[in-house]
Design an enzyme around this catalytic site. Structure first.
Site, PDB file in Angstrom:
ATOM      1  N   GLY A 201      35.990 153.682  -1.882  1.00 37.92           N
ATOM      2  CA  GLY A 201      34.566 153.493  -2.140  1.00 37.92           C
ATOM      3  C   GLY A 201      33.932 152.630  -1.085  1.00 37.92           C
ATOM      4  O   GLY A 201      34.591 152.225  -0.115  1.00 37.92           O
ATOM      5  N   GLY A 203      31.832 149.213   0.324  1.00 38.52           N
ATOM      6  CA  GLY A 203      31.993 147.777   0.120  1.00 38.52           C
ATOM      7  C   GLY A 203      31.039 147.164  -0.873  1.00 38.52           C
ATOM      8  O   GLY A 203      31.458 146.466  -1.798  1.00 38.52           O
ATOM      9  N   GLY A 207      33.705 147.403  -3.555  1.00 40.26           N
ATOM     10  CA  GLY A 207      34.268 146.133  -3.073  1.00 40.26           C
ATOM     11  C   GLY A 207      33.712 144.956  -3.851  1.00 40.26           C
ATOM     12  O   GLY A 207      34.452 144.088  -4.321  1.00 40.26           O
ATOM     13  N   CYS A 279      41.317 141.700  15.470  1.00 39.33           N
ATOM     14  CA  CYS A 279      40.726 140.395  15.179  1.00 39.33           C
ATOM     15  C   CYS A 279      41.373 139.287  16.002  1.00 39.33           C
ATOM     16  O   CYS A 279      40.729 138.316  16.354  1.00 39.33           O
ATOM     17  CB  CYS A 279      40.811 140.097  13.690  1.00 39.33           C
ATOM     18  SG  CYS A 279      42.435 140.409  12.998  1.00 39.33           S
ATOM     19  N   GLU A 369      32.289 137.505  18.035  1.00 42.06           N
ATOM     20  CA  GLU A 369      33.307 138.558  18.040  1.00 42.06           C
ATOM     21  C   GLU A 369      32.620 139.899  18.364  1.00 42.06           C
ATOM     22  O   GLU A 369      31.696 140.297  17.672  1.00 42.06           O
ATOM     23  CB  GLU A 369      33.969 138.627  16.667  1.00 42.06           C
ATOM     24  CG  GLU A 369      35.092 139.643  16.611  1.00 42.06           C
ATOM     25  CD  GLU A 369      35.854 139.576  15.289  1.00 42.06           C
ATOM     26  OE1 GLU A 369      35.214 139.648  14.237  1.00 42.06           O
ATOM     27  OE2 GLU A 369      37.091 139.470  15.337  1.00 42.06           O
TER      28      GLU A 369
END
Ligand code: NAP
Ligand code: MG
Length: 461
Positions: A201, A203, A207, A279, A369
């Site tokens: 599903g 988020g 989530g 990451c 990032e």
């Protein structure tokens, strides 16, 4: 690609009648390769109830039995490793050899490590006149991203199951087929019904419902810092334990005593592999001013070698986000020496391996990032300057130091970060992984990762 039109709940695939489908897209071909159902809060509730119902029996199984199931899981993943690699390549876009060597192989190693740890870990200890029991924390809500789709699932589910917890997983909407394959593997490994449950599903619906569910005792999340902060607030309000593995902006520090060519080549490969969607990637290369020009030349050559091999980014939004950062780097005065925003191919969400020189520590591309194949090369004057730059972000997930070993270790000790590779040290699936500062809360992998899913009870005699 095989796709289930249902959720894996309580040991079976439950049809998801009337649920909106999510299109799964191959980012290299920009084509729909399958559909999975988008779960609602009601589906999450059904899954959490199944996990709660399965908890008492699973928590009470002997560690040796949990170890046997995890060993079976390791064996199923091993038997299906080619299918895993093909599925990850299809929905994430990473080159097949990288999918085999990393996306399929690492989760097998992690599952193997937890099969062994479940069998050998002491779930009881003596402290003076007390016996301390290490008991499972309960039902785990696991929310995972798309960049290492199977690794991030196994890094949460294997220790949780080893600890005696039960799990509901909400995987990333971009890579649900890998998650469905994992649910099949759990089934084949004969875990009892309800011990592991999967709800695909989006988020902000599935989530969020999982993070907020009162039947969940611990939320383990890997993904963006923005969503991680939100989950921490939600979990905190309910006094729920939370584990967060968030972003990074790691430094690759090359000391003057290093093998410069090796440090630069490995550093560029580290940033470009998985199209920069890692990451813990060393996206800031720090070079002493005396070696700076030579390092930039080496980085340009290394990046060019990556041009043919690089995969696409996971989706158009991520590609556009990365391009936005490249534009910002140019606008803030960094010198673009390789790559750029122009697409290297006619089709697919590709970005060329990109290198910026003359990057200064306060620039956006040195602070935020990017999550794409973009390397920033920064200059330092002396060790203290290098340390100030290395530690000068809100993140602290990983890093690297190259140089004479004792000197490199002395530097690494002063870095505010959770992992440091010394002179290209090898990946260790049992070493704790996780962040200092805003890179996260808690640790994954090995015995430290297992401890996250345990709580203590002291009996006094
Ligand atoms: P994200 O939105 O944080 O996604 C991570 C997971 O959280 C996915 O399963 C996502 O579902 C889910 N999620 C999203 N919003 C939620 C909410 N409100 N409540 C509960 N769960 C929620 O990350 P992303 O959008 O895929 O990527 C954006 C950026 O995050 C990247 O550019 C990168 O900087 C960072 N990132 C970091 C890592 C890492 O390993 N540290 C991994 C991936 C991304 P959906 O899939 O449906 O969104
Ligand atoms: Mg998202």
């Amino acid at each position: 690609m095989k796709a289930h039109d249902g959720f894996y709940i309580d040991g079976a695939w439950r049809p998801a009648v009337g649920r909106d489908p999510i299109d799964v897209i191959d980012p290299a071909a920009e084509q729909v390769i399958g559909q999975v159902p988008a779960g609602t809060a009601e589906d999450v509730d059904t899954a959490v109830r199944a996990a709660r119902a399965a908890l008492p029996a699973w928590a009470a199984t002997a560690p040796a039995e949990r170890a046997a199931r995890l060993a079976a899981l390791r064996d199923v993943l091993t038997a299906r490793k080619d299918e895993i690699a093909e599925t990850v390549t299809a929905e994430l876009g990473s080159p097949l050899n990288f999918s085999q060597a990393v996306h399929a192989a690492v989760p097998i190693a992690v599952a193997a490590s937890y099969a062994e740890l479940a069998a050998t870990h002491s779930f009881e200890e003596k402290v003076g006149n007390s016996t301390v029991l290490h008991e499972p924390i309960g039902v785990v809500g696991a929310i995972t991203p798309w960049n290492y789709p199977l690794h991030q699932i196994v890094a949460k589910v294997a220790p949780a199951l080893a600890a005696g917890c039960t799990v509901v997983l909400k995987p990333a909407e971009d890579t649900p087929l890998t998650a469905q394959l994992f649910a099949e593997a759990i089934h084949e490994a004969q875990f009892p019904a309800g011990v592991f449950n999967l709800v695909t599903g989006i988020g902000r619906i599935a989530g969020q419902a999982l993070a907020e569910h009162p039947g969940v005792d611990l939320v383990s999340f890997t993904g963006s810092t923005a969503v991680g902060k939100q989950i921490a607030v939600t979990a905190g309000a309910a006094v729920k334990k939370v584990a967060l593995e968030l972003g990074g902006k790691s430094a690759n520090v090359i000391l003057p005593s290093a093998d410069l060519a090796k440090a630069v080549n490995v550093g560029v490969a580290n940033v470009m592999s998985n199209s920069g969607q890692t990451c813990s990637a060393w996206t800031r290369m720090l070079v002493h001013t005396s070696q700076y020009d030579e390092a930039v030349e080496l980085a340009i050559t290394a990046a060019a070698k990556y041009g043919e091999r690089i995969g696409p980014l996971v989706n158009a939004r991520q590609r556009d986000r990365v391009r936005g950062y490249i534009d910002k780097g140019v606008a803030e005065g960094a010198r673009l020496v390789a790559g750029g925003t122009e697409s290297p191919r006619e089709r697919g969400y590709f970005v060329s391996p990109t290198v910026f020189a003359d990057v200064t520590p306060e620039m956006t591309i040195a602070q935020e990032e990017i999550f794409g194949p973009v390397l920033s090369v920064l200059r330092y004057e002396d060790t203290e300057d290098a340390l100030r730059i290395a530690n000068g972000t809100v993140y602290g997930l990983a890093g690297a130091v190259w140089g004479e070993e004792a000197e490199a270790v002395a530097f690494a000790r002063r870095m505010e970060t959770g992992q440091v590779d010394i002179n290209g040290g090898r990946f260790n699936p049992r070493a704790p992984f996780g962040g200092y500062k805003q890179s996260g809360v808690g640790r994954e992998l090995g015995a430290h990762g297992l401890a996250e899913y345990l709580q203590t009870k002291s009996l006094q005699f």
